[in-house]
Design a protein around this motif. Structure first.
Motif, short mmCIF file in Angstrom:
data_model
loop_
_atom_site.label_atom_id
_atom_site.label_comp_id
_atom_site.label_asym_id
_atom_site.label_seq_id
_atom_site.Cartn_x
_atom_site.Cartn_y
_atom_site.Cartn_z
N ASP A 118 9.42 93.02 -4.05
CA ASP A 118 9.51 94.00 -5.13
C ASP A 118 9.12 95.35 -4.56
OD1 ASP A 118 10.17 91.98 -7.00
OD2 ASP A 118 8.06 91.56 -7.37
N LEU A 119 9.77 96.40 -5.05
CA LEU A 119 9.50 97.75 -4.58
C LEU A 119 8.57 98.48 -5.54
CD1 LEU A 119 13.10 98.73 -3.43
CD2 LEU A 119 11.22 97.81 -2.05
N PRO A 120 7.78 99.41 -5.05
CA PRO A 120 7.68 99.81 -3.66
C PRO A 120 6.83 98.82 -2.86
CG PRO A 120 6.17 101.11 -4.97
CD PRO A 120 6.92 100.22 -5.93
N SER A 121 7.24 98.57 -1.63
CA SER A 121 6.52 97.61 -0.79
C SER A 121 5.41 98.27 0.01
CB SER A 121 7.48 96.91 0.17
OG SER A 121 7.91 97.80 1.18
N GLY A 122 5.59 99.55 0.32
CA GLY A 122 4.62 100.25 1.15
C GLY A 122 4.74 99.92 2.62
N LEU A 123 5.75 99.14 3.01
CA LEU A 123 5.93 98.72 4.40
C LEU A 123 6.85 99.68 5.14
CD1 LEU A 123 6.40 94.88 3.85
CD2 LEU A 123 4.33 96.08 4.60
N HIS A 124 6.85 99.55 6.47
CA HIS A 124 7.77 100.31 7.33
C HIS A 124 8.28 99.36 8.41
CE1 HIS A 124 4.09 100.41 9.72
NE2 HIS A 124 4.87 100.61 10.78
N THR A 125 9.39 99.72 9.01
CA THR A 125 9.94 98.93 10.10
C THR A 125 9.21 99.29 11.38
OG1 THR A 125 12.08 98.82 9.00
CG2 THR A 125 12.04 98.30 11.36
N GLU A 126 8.59 98.28 11.99
CA GLU A 126 7.77 98.49 13.18
C GLU A 126 8.54 98.28 14.48
OE1 GLU A 126 3.38 97.09 14.00
OE2 GLU A 126 4.75 95.41 14.35
N ARG A 127 9.49 97.33 14.48
CA ARG A 127 10.21 97.03 15.72
C ARG A 127 11.50 96.28 15.42
NH1 ARG A 127 5.89 92.82 18.20
NH2 ARG A 127 4.60 94.54 17.57
N ALA A 128 12.38 96.30 16.42
CA ALA A 128 13.59 95.48 16.42
C ALA A 128 13.46 94.53 17.60
CB ALA A 128 14.83 96.34 16.55
N ILE A 129 13.72 93.25 17.35
CA ILE A 129 13.58 92.25 18.42
C ILE A 129 14.93 91.56 18.67
CG2 ILE A 129 11.12 91.94 18.06
CD1 ILE A 129 11.72 89.34 16.56
N PHE A 130 15.05 91.00 19.87
CA PHE A 130 16.29 90.35 20.32
C PHE A 130 17.48 91.30 20.19
CE2 PHE A 130 13.51 86.81 18.96
CZ PHE A 130 13.42 86.14 20.17
N VAL A 131 17.25 92.56 20.56
CA VAL A 131 18.30 93.57 20.40
C VAL A 131 19.51 93.32 21.28
CG1 VAL A 131 16.72 95.34 19.54
CG2 VAL A 131 17.17 95.17 22.00
N ASP A 132 19.34 92.52 22.35
CA ASP A 132 20.49 92.18 23.19
C ASP A 132 21.51 91.35 22.42
OD1 ASP A 132 19.08 93.43 25.22
OD2 ASP A 132 18.38 91.56 26.10
N ASP A 133 21.07 90.70 21.35
CA ASP A 133 21.95 89.87 20.53
C ASP A 133 22.49 90.59 19.30
OD1 ASP A 133 21.39 87.80 22.29
OD2 ASP A 133 19.91 86.86 20.98
N ALA A 134 22.20 91.89 19.16
CA ALA A 134 22.63 92.63 17.98
C ALA A 134 24.16 92.61 17.88
CB ALA A 134 22.13 94.07 18.05
N ALA A 135 24.63 92.57 16.65
CA ALA A 135 26.08 92.56 16.40
C ALA A 135 26.71 93.85 16.93
CB ALA A 135 26.35 92.42 14.91
N ASP A 136 27.93 93.73 17.42
CA ASP A 136 28.60 94.89 18.01
C ASP A 136 28.93 95.98 17.00
OD1 ASP A 136 30.64 93.56 16.70
OD2 ASP A 136 31.95 93.44 18.44
N TYR A 137 28.98 95.66 15.72
CA TYR A 137 29.27 96.66 14.70
C TYR A 137 28.02 97.43 14.26
CZ TYR A 137 27.22 93.19 11.62
OH TYR A 137 26.37 92.28 11.05
N HIS A 138 26.85 96.98 14.68
CA HIS A 138 25.58 97.56 14.21
C HIS A 138 25.03 98.57 15.22
CE1 HIS A 138 21.74 97.85 12.17
NE2 HIS A 138 21.12 97.53 13.29
N THR A 139 24.61 99.72 14.72
CA THR A 139 23.98 100.73 15.56
C THR A 139 22.47 100.63 15.36
OG1 THR A 139 25.88 102.19 15.29
CG2 THR A 139 23.82 103.20 16.05
N LEU A 140 21.77 100.35 16.43
CA LEU A 140 20.31 100.26 16.36
C LEU A 140 19.70 101.62 16.07
CD1 LEU A 140 19.79 97.95 19.45
CD2 LEU A 140 19.52 97.28 17.06
N ASP A 141 18.64 101.64 15.31
CA ASP A 141 17.93 102.87 14.99
C ASP A 141 17.12 103.29 16.22
OD1 ASP A 141 16.23 104.89 14.08
OD2 ASP A 141 15.81 103.88 12.17
N PRO A 142 17.41 104.44 16.81
CA PRO A 142 16.69 104.84 18.02
C PRO A 142 15.21 105.15 17.79
CG PRO A 142 18.13 106.61 17.27
CD PRO A 142 18.42 105.42 16.40
N VAL A 143 14.79 105.32 16.57
CA VAL A 143 13.40 105.61 16.26
C VAL A 143 12.55 104.34 16.27
CG1 VAL A 143 11.86 106.54 14.46
CG2 VAL A 143 14.07 107.63 14.90
#
Length: 156
Positions: A118-143
């Motif tokens: 439920d929102l607001p969660s108060g959370l933030h995205t800390e990391r992306a893992i297994f990025v070598d397996d990311a879908a080819d249509y998805h652009t990873l957030d450089p931040v």
């Protein structure tokens, strides 16, 4: 969730315990303890299970309180029976992921699909893992700090 990076607070910005549910409400929960920031997992299994990458937070299993679980079903993949995926059998909503056996830091935690909170969660995205397996249509957030499969498996 191999690291204990849970937030020092178990309260959402509304000063209530973090809570959430699936699309139909058949599974609902609250978290009565620390909850960690969101990790985006791009491994092939998470992509198949969620239809994209899994954006998940997590907590200690003992802190997760199921308020309603009449439609909760656990799937144990035949090729990896040591993990379990919790979903709603009515609406199909992906909710949880857990390791069944292993080190205490693995089996004591449970991942929660962040989109079910439920929102607001108060959370933030800390990391992306297994990025070598990311879908080819998805652009990873450089931040967002990105971890390859090797660094994620080593817990770096």
């Amino acid at each position: 969730m191999n690291e204990t990076t849970h937030s020092p607070s178990n309260r959402s910005p509304s000063n209530r315990p973090p809570s959430g549910h699936c699309l139909c409400g058949g599974v609902s929960y609250e978290v009565h303890g620390p909850i960690r920031p969101v990790w985006n997992c791009h491994c092939w299994r998470c992509r198949r299970w969620t239809g994209h990458h899994m954006a998940a937070t997590g907590c200690r299993r003992s802190d997760l309180r199921l308020l309603s679980d009449t439609t909760l079903v656990w799937h144990h993949p035949a090729d990896d029976p040591n993990v379990a995926y919790g979903f709603c059998r009515e609406c199909g909503g992906s909710l949880f992921w857990k390791v069944m056996e292993g080190s205490p830091d693995q089996v004591d935690d449970i991942a929660i699909c962040a989109g079910t909170l439920d929102l607001p969660s108060g959370l933030h995205t800390e990391r992306a893992i297994f990025v070598d397996d990311a879908a080819d249509y998805h652009t990873l957030d450089p931040v967002v700090p990105a971890w390859s499969r090797e660094s994620a498996e080593r817990g770096e």
